[in-house]
Scaffold this active site. Structure first.
Site, PDB file in Angstrom:
ATOM      1  N   SER A 140       1.068  -1.142   0.173  1.00 30.09           N
ATOM      2  CA  SER A 140       0.078   0.148   0.026  1.00 30.09           C
ATOM      3  C   SER A 140       0.872   1.185   0.119  1.00 30.09           C
ATOM      4  CB  SER A 140      -0.989  -0.042   1.154  1.00 30.09           C
ATOM      5  OG  SER A 140      -2.031   0.827   1.107  1.00 30.09           O
ATOM      6  N   HIS A 149      -4.846  -2.119  -4.528  1.00 28.72           N
ATOM      7  CA  HIS A 149      -6.182  -2.156  -4.067  1.00 28.72           C
ATOM      8  C   HIS A 149      -7.112  -1.956  -5.386  1.00 28.72           C
ATOM      9  CE1 HIS A 149      -4.180  -1.723  -0.285  1.00 28.72           C
ATOM     10  NE2 HIS A 149      -4.237  -0.334  -0.285  1.00 28.72           N
TER      11      HIS A 149
END
Length: 212
Positions: free
Chosen positions: A125, A170
């Protein structure tokens, strides 16, 4: 330098991670992306403990590495990082992580470590988003105006510059930021920006040659 870049947490190539470094290699766990001002402190501590435990289960000698301990102490951070075989950089707010990297001098030292073929940069991330040249594309995802550190009160739009393209984690996943990432993909296409979108579970495993 070697890279293990996951969209979320450890991803679906966990079996490859131990092969990137020797048994009992020392890993510094960097959790500063979770320093954003609205962070739940208990959740932050718990998530770091869980990730360190996972690294230890894989055979690494993992320890917390808080960049706040090295603010304005780049030489001390350089000394510390040179005792390690790699870092694991977890997710959160990319802009907050970038602030911590600037204030500690990590952004300078990591370019020195990138010349080592026995050093690993791993994470997910925000920990992988920060590798690109520019963070401008992330304005649709993370709050660039969150300033938890008194010595940095302006957004930093320059990434580490270790990759010449953006990593967008994501994408098309069951994650709260997936919708914003979808808009970011559209933005990058419209602006003709280079990027790679990763779905949760996907991992990029690379050497410096692959990354350049």
């Amino acid at each position: 330098m070697k890279y293990y870049l996951s969209s979320y947490k450890f991803g679906n190539q966990l079996d490859q991670l131990p092969s990137l470094l020797p048994l009992a290699a020392k890993i510094g766990h960097i959790h500063n992306a979770r320093d954003f001002t609205t962070a739940d402190v208990e959740r932050k501590v718990r998530s770091q403990q869980e990730e360190i435990a996972q690294l230890q289960q894989l055979g690494f000698a993992a320890e917390a590495l808080d960049l706040k301990d090295y603010f304005h102490r780049e030489a001390a951070l350089r000394t510390k990082l040179n005792t390690l075989h790699g870092v694991w950089v977890s997710g959160g707010n990319t802009f907050v992580l970038r602030q911590a990297m600037r204030l500690s001098g990590f952004d300078c030292v990591i370019h020195e470590l990138a010349q080592r073929n026995d050093f690993l940069y791993a994470g997910y991330s925000a920990g992988i988003c920060v590798l690109s040249t520019s963070l401008q594309y992330l304005h649709l995802v993370d709050n660039s105006d969150d300033f938890p550190y008194p010595d940095c009160q302006q957004p930093l739009w320059q990434g580490l510059g270790l990759l010449d393209y953006a990593l967008l984690p994501h994408y098309d996943s069951y994650h709260p930021e997936s919708e914003a990432i979808g808009r970011t993909v559209t933005y990058c296409i419209e602006q003709k920006l280079l990027f790679k979108a990763l779905r949760d579970g996907e991992v990029l495993v690379m050497t410096e040659r692959d990354a350049s």
